[in-house]
Each structure stands twice: as structure tokens, then as C-alpha cells.
Design a protein around this motif. Structure first.
Motif, PDB file in Angstrom:
ATOM      1  N   ILE B  70       0.851  -1.189   0.000  1.00 23.37           N
ATOM      2  CA  ILE B  70       0.000   0.000   0.000  1.00 23.37           C
ATOM      3  C   ILE B  70       0.881   1.230   0.000  1.00 23.37           C
ATOM      4  N   LEU B  72       1.374   5.517  -0.527  1.00 22.71           N
ATOM      5  CA  LEU B  72       0.671   6.791  -0.587  1.00 22.71           C
ATOM      6  C   LEU B  72       0.771   7.219  -2.032  1.00 22.71           C
ATOM      7  N   LEU B 134      -6.080   4.093   1.612  1.00 24.03           N
ATOM      8  CA  LEU B 134      -5.214   4.536   2.698  1.00 24.03           C
ATOM      9  C   LEU B 134      -4.828   6.009   2.517  1.00 24.03           C
ATOM     10  N   TYR B 137      -7.746   8.028   3.437  1.00 21.24           N
ATOM     11  CA  TYR B 137      -7.936   8.061   4.881  1.00 21.24           C
ATOM     12  C   TYR B 137      -6.948   9.012   5.542  1.00 21.24           C
ATOM     13  N   LEU B 138      -5.712   8.969   5.081  1.00 19.79           N
ATOM     14  CA  LEU B 138      -4.683   9.840   5.656  1.00 19.79           C
ATOM     15  C   LEU B 138      -5.068  11.306   5.513  1.00 19.79           C
ATOM     16  N   LEU B 192      -6.110  -1.946  -1.946  1.00 21.55           N
ATOM     17  CA  LEU B 192      -6.928  -0.802  -1.547  1.00 21.55           C
ATOM     18  C   LEU B 192      -7.050   0.197  -2.695  1.00 21.55           C
TER      19      LEU B 192
END
Lengths: 493, 483
Positions: B70, B72, B134, B137-138, B192
Motif C-alpha cells: 500500500i 501513498l 489509505l 484516509y490519511l 486498496l
């Protein structure tokens, strides 16, 4: 040439530095030496970690007595990770300690402080690196005895009582540990950890082994403040000198967790601990109690150091929870949380040291308006607090991710829910600080307060930056944790 | 510049702007210039990405490998483009408005305000362009935290209480529901990444999918689905520019944007359409629409009424996408843009009224249209748009939402839409009526400062303009829905 002796040097350098400081009896010299020793230890730990990654486990025979007869130092992916953590924390705390110690301790005790610090460092590194159960006990005592002294040095007289409490409980813990080791020796005739792991598989009379497991669990559990054996911790952390609180919170309990990991997964082995015995259930239950009760207690503390000390008990609960899950994700979460919680709590206690220095107290009420007078310190605590909560982008998130994943893989839905709800309790206690520091007016006399000196602020902020950095680029702690988990689960036959 | 560079720039322009704003603390004029320049630069950057995206490109960029498997990473797809376009263009207008508002009301800590604002926009861009859950979400959590100082800007007890509710609701939902949902998705799907058609595959049972959907829908608290909507009215303690851009555009749209994105790219419209375990969602959304409208009807405080109207309008988007028909997905995407320009106009007007007359309650607004004709004129345009009357952009999005509902034959949904239009009229039109047709009362005053009036006229023009020229949002929404 020297490279071959790195495992020995890892412990010997800080161990020999201590008597040197005692001889010279000068605070400044002792500080300089302690700093240099910590940095050397870090360099050695990194070199060892690198070597382990390249060439696998390193075995070093002390005095050339071959194991299992002589004492063996054994570095693998698991303890090289712990060595890096401990020496890293020491190398940040040591430079920081000068200003903090100067403010908190009388001048004639400075050299003593750094002597004990080096001894404690030697003890913690020794526990991590040794491959011998009795040698481990020796280092456990070295680190514990120096810790008692360090806590007693705190300027608050109640530090004496806290140190005494810890002394009594720590001694019981060490005694339990050595009884356990004695039983193991009785059954196997060896003290070498690797050898012990081998021979225990051949032991058929299981009862004394179970007794040994019980003694070692209780003994080490006391040292790592496993709920409900944590009562010494809040007082010890609250009354110890600031730099020592940071050092202990970030490293001492973590090393004890390492010992438990080593005994459970490598020596006793998963089939015995988690198959035959209900240790998974025991660990998970105790951890859940630790996480919930200690977090709740933290919310109602009036002193910041105590608040974050209780938070430590809760966070250790997360680590033991991952241990109890005993699957790959859970263990990764546990090991990576050793590191992540180390840097997070290190950062917070270092910053609180600055608060203690300038404000003269770490009580929550005196932190009113702190954001106005000490903006960098306050913001640092908030950022590290985010990591405690587990906000994505901070180190704490990575641990939480793996722990939740570990719980879900087992199908423990309630546990996953509990993990996320407990981080809300962390929001509650972190936000008590936020509202006090950012929404209250400073007390009349406090308006002239300045930031902590740079020599304290810079190390503290290095830790804060690490909390954020290792939340985004997780390769270092995660790779370390993943190969450590391979050791743990591979060691189970 | 290549599209990758522009993508990175969209994230970093507001961050660098925030640093520059902080550096200009002592020179307010320079500081505001920097804010405007940053906003303009961001808009230019997003606009130059528009061409390639309309042509079908999906530029992407990996920032850092966060967890194994995963990263960024950022990727632009049509919906994200639409959201980024709305947020960045309205930031320019909002900055003009803020300068007028903050100066006229002599607000304290203005540097902190502009810094947080710029950082909030950076988070919004991160949400809009996130390539996986992710990353989303961050930035989602970062947006919650960075807007906290804006909500509690006044620093008094009321602000602190509002801030507690704001943070409490948003963090609770995102930590307790959203995070487990994401971990669960990872455990079930092994990825994801937002992928057209969804990623869930056959890893979950139908009941499991229903549960997961519930975790997502209530976990995305920014979409203010009842019963997790209370943070939105609580956030109204913030200065009006914050309510306008963040709590009518960036933050709440980040919520419904995430809802649409999760349904389209994680679940997959076709994968879940017809599943019995997901058909509760239209009812929850429909209930939110009606209930929030009724609360709005009963609120005398203007900002509170607007806040509940926002809660209600957000659920239009959720309702529409939950029908899982291509037309209703299109309508949901359009409504994100339509509601944004209309509601920001209304908030701008509320702030202008407060600045000029210090009036906050609907019952005090008698005759105010005669003293502030421009402001109340713009207010009327925004209100018409939200009721869904042409010629305003709200009509366009509701048209598609209605068509989607008709296509799926959901008669209850059509009933809800009709009732809600009436309720909208019932709580907006009286304001317009008393403002223009009742005699004015109290001390005399004129319009608010020029920058504010200019800004609200601009958004009102946009509200009407998008009715006549809806091509760009429509094209993006079509791409999303797969026409």
C-alpha cells in the motif's frame, strides 16, 4: 579485526565507561563520555543490524569459549532491532540530559547520574544481545540496580519511595526469573538460549517446564509492567528525573518485552505456550484490561507525567496483545509498536522535561496557556500525541493497522472494535492537554516563560520528527519487525 | 509541465503557500496577497490538469511506500477532478471574501487562520486525487485535524464546545467505523486501489458486504448521514468564511465524495446492485434528507438553518449514488458541484449580513433586502438553486437525480425528493420574502465591504452560469458514470 568483536563492544563500551566516569568525578566529562558512548553504541548496533541483514545470525563466543559451554552473544533480526531502538533512544537522550540534569540535580550528583545512565545502557544492551539465560539475569540486575538509583535521584522526595517500591518489585521479578531459569537448567542442563530451545523439545517431564514458564512470565511481566503487575511504573516514571523517564519509557520496558518474546516464541515455542497452554487467552485478556483500564485512568490524571505513564501501561498492553494474537500480522504489530511507542513516548517525555524545567512542574493545571509560552514544546506534544492515538501519517498508525489486521485475521471482531475504541480514549487524554495548553490563558506569572533550551528542544524534536517520518516511510521499522517476526515464528517448531 | 509534476504541485502549492503566509505574519497586506496568489496558482494548476483528464488520461504518482503493498499515491479520475476543480475555484472566491470578512470583523489570529485554510486545501487536494483508500484516509483525518483550529478560532468556551463535538464526531466515526472498514477491505480484497468496477470480488458474503457498506457510510462522518450529523451545526461556531468553504464545500464534500468514490471504486456499482443487504442505504439517506429539512425549518438561527440544509443536501448525494443506476451516479457527482456553488453563496450572504448588521437570526431579517439588495439577491439565487428551480445549477443535478430514481422505479425515493423540494422552499423562501417585502427595522446600514459583496455575486453568477453551461462538470460526471 575490530568488526569481529562488535557484539562484545556493544556492551563493553558503555560498561567500561561507567567506572571511568566514577574515577574522574566530573559532571561535564561524564556527560561528554556518556554521549559519545551512546553514539558509539548506536553505530555498533546499526553495523550489527546491517551485518545480520546481509549475512544472517551472528554468534560471538565471549573469551573464545565455544557455546554452549561459554557465554554466547547472539545477534539475529529480532534483537538487532531492539539494540538499535535502545541505543537510538540513548543517543537522543544523552545530549538532552545535560541541561535537564543541570536543572534538576545538585551539581555533585551529575557524574553519578551519567555513570548510572551508562550502566543502565550497558545492562539493557546486554539483556538484548546475550544468548545465555544466566548472563541475561546478570544484565537484568545491572540495568535494574542502576535504574533504582536513577529514579531515586529525582528531586522530588517521593522519588525515593517510588524507587523503593520498584526495588522491591523488581527484585521479586528478577528472583522469579532466576527461579524459572534454574528449573530450566535442572531439566536441560544448559543455560545457552539456543541450546535450551533445542533441548526443551526433548524434555518429556513437562511439569517443571510449565513451572519455569510461569515463573519467567511473572518475573519478566513485572519488569515490563504487564497488567496487573504495573503498579510500580506510574510512580517511577512520574518522580524520576525527566531524561530518565524518557529513557526508561522508551527502552527499559521494551527490552523486557523482548525477553518475553524470546522465551515464548523461540525457547518454549508456540506449540507449548499457545497450543498446550491458554497463554494466548491470558495475554489477550490481560492486555485488554491494561489497554482499557490504564487508558481510562490516564484520562483522570492531574499530572502530565503520570498521565503519560499510565498511557505507557496501556500501550504496553497493545504490544502484549499483538503477542497474544501470535499470528504474523499481530506479531508484526507488536514488534513494530516496540519501536513506534519507544520513539513516541520518548518524544513526549523529553518535551515534558522541558516543561518541568521552565514551568517547574508537570501538573496539568500549570500547563494552562502553554501553547502561548512554549509553542514548539506544546505542538511537539500534540504531534506525538497523534502518534499515541494512531492518526494516519504517524508511527502509531502503523502499529494499530497491524494489530487490527491481526485481530481480524483471527476473526476476533470484538477485539478489533476494542482496539479502535481504546484509541478514542487516547484522544480524550491527549485533548485534555490540548484544551489546557491552547484554550486557557497563561497564569499571570507564567507570561514571561521561554521555550526550553535548544539542547533539549532539538533532541526532543528529533524524536517528534521520527514519529511522523516513520509513519510515512515505514520501511525501516517494518522491515526490521517483519524479519524479527520471521525469527519468532520460524523459531517455533 | 508534465501531468505528474502538476499533480504533485496541486498538493504542494497550498503547503508552500501556507509557509509563505506564516512568514508574512507581520505584513497583513502581503500575507493576503500571498493567499490570493496561492489560491490562483492552485486553480491554474488544477485547470491545466483538466484538459488531459477530459481527454481520458489518468495521471498518477506514487509518493512513498507506506505499508507493504500500500503506497501513498495519487491518481486523477473524473470525480476527483470535479471535486478538485470545485474546491480550488471556490477557494479563490473564498479568499477574496475572507479578506473582507476577517478585516471588517477585526478577527484575531488572522495568520493562523490563513495558514490553516491553505493546509486544509492541501488536504482536500490529497483527498480528491487519492489513488487508494489509505491515501484517502490519511488526508481525510488530516483535514479533520487541520480544520479544528479554524472551527475553534474564537477560542472561547462556546468554540471549545463546538470543537469538541466536531472532533468527537468526526474522529469517532473515522476511527471506530472507517478504519476497521479499510482494514477489512484489505483483508478481504488484498488491495486498496480505487479500481473501476470495484475491488471486492467474491471475498465477502452478501451480508458481509452489507456490513462493510454500513461501516463505510457511517464511518465517513463528513457526509453527515444521520445519526452522525451533529458535528456540522456544531462547526458553525467558526467564522463564516470557514463555514462557507469548509463546511459547505471542502470538508462536507470530502465526505460525500468519499462515499461516491467508495461505492463506485471499492464496491462497484454493478457488484452490489440488487443485493438485499445494501438496500437500507436509500432509506437512511432519505430519512436524513427529510429530518434535517424539518430541523432546518424550525431553526431561527440563519447559519444553523443553512447547516441543517447542508446535512439534508449531502444526503441527496448519498441517496442518489445508493440507487446504483448510472444516471443517479451522474446526478450524485453533479450535485457535489451544484450544491457547492449554491451553498457557498448562501453562507457568504449570511456572513455579509452578520458583518453589515450583526444579525444572526432569521426573525431579524425583515426588510434587509432593501438595505443589502446585492447580498439578498445572491441569497435568492442560491436558495432557488437548492430548491431546484431553473435557471440555477441545482435544477440540473436534481433533474438527473430524479431521472435516476425514475429509471430504478424507486417510488419512495421520488416521494422523498418531492417532499424535500417543498421543505427546501418552505425554509428558504420565507427568508427571501421577509427580506424584500417587509419594511426594514432597526438601525440603518448598507452592504457589507466590497470584497465580500463581490465574492457572493461571483458565486451567484456561477450558480446561474453553470445552469446554462454545465458542460465541464457534466463531462466529468459522464466519464465517472460510464456514459
Amino acid at each position: 579485526m575490530i568488526a569481529d568483536h562488535l557484539p562484545a563492544l556493544q556492551v563493553v563500551v558503555p560498561l567500561l565507561a561507567a567506572p571511568l566516569m566514577l574515577l574522574v568525578r566530573r559532571g561535564g566529562f561524564a556527560w561528554l563520555l556518556a554521549t559519545l558512548v551512546s553514539w558509539t553504541a548506536l553505530a555498533i548496533a546499526l553495523a550489527l543490524a546491517f551485518k545480520v541483514r546481509e549475512a544472517g545470525t551472528i554468534s560471538y563466543a565471549i573469551g573464545n569459549w565455544p557455546p554452549p559451554w561459554g557465554i554466547e552473544y547472539r545477534v539475529d533480526a529480532l534483537n538487532s532491532f531492539v539494540l538499535v531502538l535502545v541505543s537510538l533512544v540513548a543517543s537522543v537522550v544523552a545530549p538532552y540530559a545535560r541541561a535537564s540534569v543541570a536543572a534538576e540535580l545538585p551539581r555533585e550528583q551529575h557524574y553519578l547520574y551519567f555513570t548510572m545512565f551508562s550502566l543502565c545502557l550497558a545492562g539493557l544492551l546486554g539483556i538484548s544481545i546475550t544468548g545465555d539465560a544466566f548472563n541475561l539475569f546478570v544484565f537484568l540486575e545491572i540495568s535494574s540496580l542502576s535504574t533504582y538509583v536513577l529514579i531515586a535521584l529525582g528531586r522530588n522526595r517521593r522519588g525515593l519511595l517510588a524507587a523503593y517500591q520498584y526495588l522491591v518489585l523488581g527484585t521479586i521479578g528478577a528472583t522469579f526469573y532466576i527461579i524459572g531459569v534454574g528449573l530450566l537448567y535442572l531439566m536441560t542442563g544448559t543455560l545457552n538460549l539456543a541450546d535450551l530451545a533445542q533441548r526443551l523439545r526433548e524434555v518429556h517431564e513437562i511439569r517443571p517446564v510449565l513451572a519455569a514458564l510461569a515463573f519467567i512470565t511473572a518475573g519478566v511481566g513485572l519488569k515490563l509492567a504487564l497488567f496487573p503487575l504495573h503498579f510500580w511504573l506510574p510512580n517511577a516514571y512520574a518522580y524520576a528525573p525527566s531524561a530518565i523517564t524518557a529513557f526508561l519509557a522508551a527502552s527499559a520496558t521494551k527490552v523486557s518485552v523482548y525477553v518475553l518474546l524470546r522465551f515464548y516464541f523461540v525457547i518454549f515455542g508456540v506449540p507449548l505456550v499457545f497450543g498446550r497452554l491458554p497463554m494466548a487467552e491470558v495475554l489477550i485478556t490481560l492486555s485488554v484490561l491494561a489497554v482499557v483500564s490504564a487508558s481510562l485512568v490516564a484520562v483522570f490524571q492531574r499530572d502530565l507525567k503520570r498521565m503519560f505513564a499510565y498511557s505507557s501501561v496501556a500501550q504496553i498492553g497493545y504490544i502484549t496483545l499483538g503477542m497474544g494474537l501470535a499470528n504474523k500480522a499481530g506479531l508484526t504489530g507488536a514488534v513494530v509498536h516496540l519501536f513506534n511507542h519507544g520513539i513516541t513516548k520518548g518524544a513526549i517525555f523529553l518535551l515534558l522535561g522541558g516543561v518541568a524545567l521552565r514551568v517547574g512542574s508537570t501538573s496539568l493545571a500549570r500547563a494552562a496557556g502553554l501553547a502561548r509560552t512554549m509553542p514548539l514544546t506544546s505542538f511537539g506534544i500534540v504531534l506525538a500525541g497523534m502518534s499515541l492515538i494512531g492518526i494516519p501519517g504517524t508511527a502509531g498508525f502503523v502499529s494499530k493497522w497491524y494489530l487490527i489486521l491481526g485481530a481480524i485475521e483471527h476473526g476476533y471482531w470484538g477485539l478489533a472494535l476494542l482496539l479502535v475504541v481504546s484509541s478514542l480514549i487516547a484522544v480524550a487524554y491527549v485533548w485534555r492537554f490540548v484544551e489546557m495548553a491552547y484554550f486557557r490563558e497563561p497564569e499571570p506569572g507564567a507570561a514571561r516563560l521561554a521555550e526550553a533550551p535548544a539542547s533539549m528542544l532539538v533532541p526532543a524534536w528529533i524524536m517528534v520528527a521520527a514519529c511522523v517520518y516513520f509513519g510515512l516511510d515505514t520501511s525501516f521499522p517494518l522491515e526490521g519487525a517483519r524479519s524479527a517476526v520471521t525469527v519468532l515464528l520460524g523459531g517455533a517448531r | 509541465m508534465s501531468a505528474d509534476t502538476l499533480l504533485l504541485a496541486a498538493l504542494f502549492i497550498p503547503v508552500l503557500g501556507a509557509l509563505a503566509i506564516a512568514a508574512c505574519d507581520r505584513w497583513p497586506d502581503l500575507r493576503e496577497t500571498v493567499t490570493l496568489l496561492t489560491a490562483a496558482a492552485l486553480l491554474l494548476c488544477v485547470l491545466s490538469l483538466l484538459g488531459p483528464v477530459l481527454a481520458g488520461a489518468q495521471p498518477q504518482l506514487t509518493l512513498v511506500q507506506m505499508l507493504p503493498g500500500i503506497a501513498l499515491s495519487l491518481r486523477i479520475e473524473p470525480l476527483g477532478m470535479l471535486f478538485a476543480l470545485v474546491a480550488s475555484s471556490l477557494w479563490v472566491v473564498n479568499s477574496i471574501y475572507s479578506i473582507g470578512y476577517m478585516r471588517a470583523n477585526r478577527e484575531a489570529h488572522q495568520t493562523r487562520f490563513y495558514v490553516c485554510f491553505a493546509l486544509a486545501l492541501a488536504c482536500t487536494m490529497g483527498i480528491a486525487f487519492s489513488a487508494n483508500l489509505l491515501t484517502l484516509y490519511l488526508f481525510y483525518e488530516a483535514l479533520t485535524l487541520i480544520t479544528y483550529p479554524l472551527v475553534t478560532h474564537h477560542g472561547d468556551d462556546e468554540a471549545r464546545r463546538g470543537g469538541r463535538l466536531y472532533l468527537g464526531y468526526l474522529l469517532t466515526t473515522s476511527i471506530v467505523f472507517l478504519l476497521p472498514a479499510i482494514v477489512l477491505t484489505w483483508a478481504a480484497a488484498g488491495t486498496l486501489e480505487f479500481t473501476a468496477g470495484g475491488i471486492l470480488g467474491s471475498g465477502l458474503s452478501n451480508a458481509g458486504i452489507g456490513g462493510l457498506l454500513a461501516l463505510y457510510m457511517f464511518g465517513i462522518g463528513k457526509a453527515a448521514l444521520m445519526p452522525f450529523h451533529r458535528w456540522l451545526p456544531a462547526a458553525m461556531v467558526a467564522p463564516t468564511p470557514v463555514s462557507a468553504l469548509l463546511h459547505a464545500v471542502a470538508v462536507v464534500k470530502a465526505g460525500v465524495f468519499s462515499v461516491v468514490k467508495v461505492i463506485v471504486y471499492v464496491f462497484g456499482v454493478e457488484r452490489i446492485s440488487g443485493l438485499a443487504s445494501v438496500d437500507w442505504l436509500p432509506f437512511v439517506a432519505g430519512f436524513t434528507i427529510i429530518a434535517a429539512s424539518i430541523v432546518a425549518l424550525r431553526s431561527d438561527n440563519l447559519k444553523r438553518r443553512l447547516a441543517y440544509s447542508t446535512v439534508s443536501q449531502l444526503s441527496y448525494v448519498v441517496l442518489s449514488v445508493s440507487l446504483l443506476a448510472p444516471l443517479s451516479v451522474l446526478g450524485a457527482a453533479l450535485h457535489i458541484a451544484a450544491h457547492a456553488v449554491s451553498k457557498i453563496t448562501l453562507f457568504f450572504a449570511a456572513g455579509a449580513i452578520y458583518t453589515a448588521s450583526h444579525k444572526t437570526e432569521v426573525s431579524q431579517l425583515d426588510g434587509i433586502g432593501r438595505r443589502m439588495p446585492w447580498t439578498m439577491g445572491a441569497f435568492a439565487v442560491g436558495a432557488l438553486s437548492l430548491i431546484g428551480i431553473p435557471p440555477a445549477v441545482g435544477f440540473v443535478s436534481k433533474w438527473y437525480i430524479f431521472q435516476g430514481a425514475a429509471a430504478t422505479g424507486h417510488s419512495l425515493v421520488m416521494l422523498v425528493l418531492g417532499a424535500s423540494a417543498l421543505l427546501n422552499a418552505a425554509y428558504f423562501l420565507p427568508i427571501v420574502y421577509v427580506a424584500f417585502f417587509r419594511p426594514p427595522a432597526g438601525a440603518d446600514h448598507g452592504e457589507a465591504p466590497l470584497p465580500m459583496v463581490f465574492a457572493l455575486c461571483l458565486t451567484a453568477t456561477l450558480t446561474v452560469g453553470l445552469f446554462f453551461y454545465p458542460q465541464i462538470p457534466l463531462a466529468l460526471a459522464r466519464q465517472l458514470a460510464g456514459f
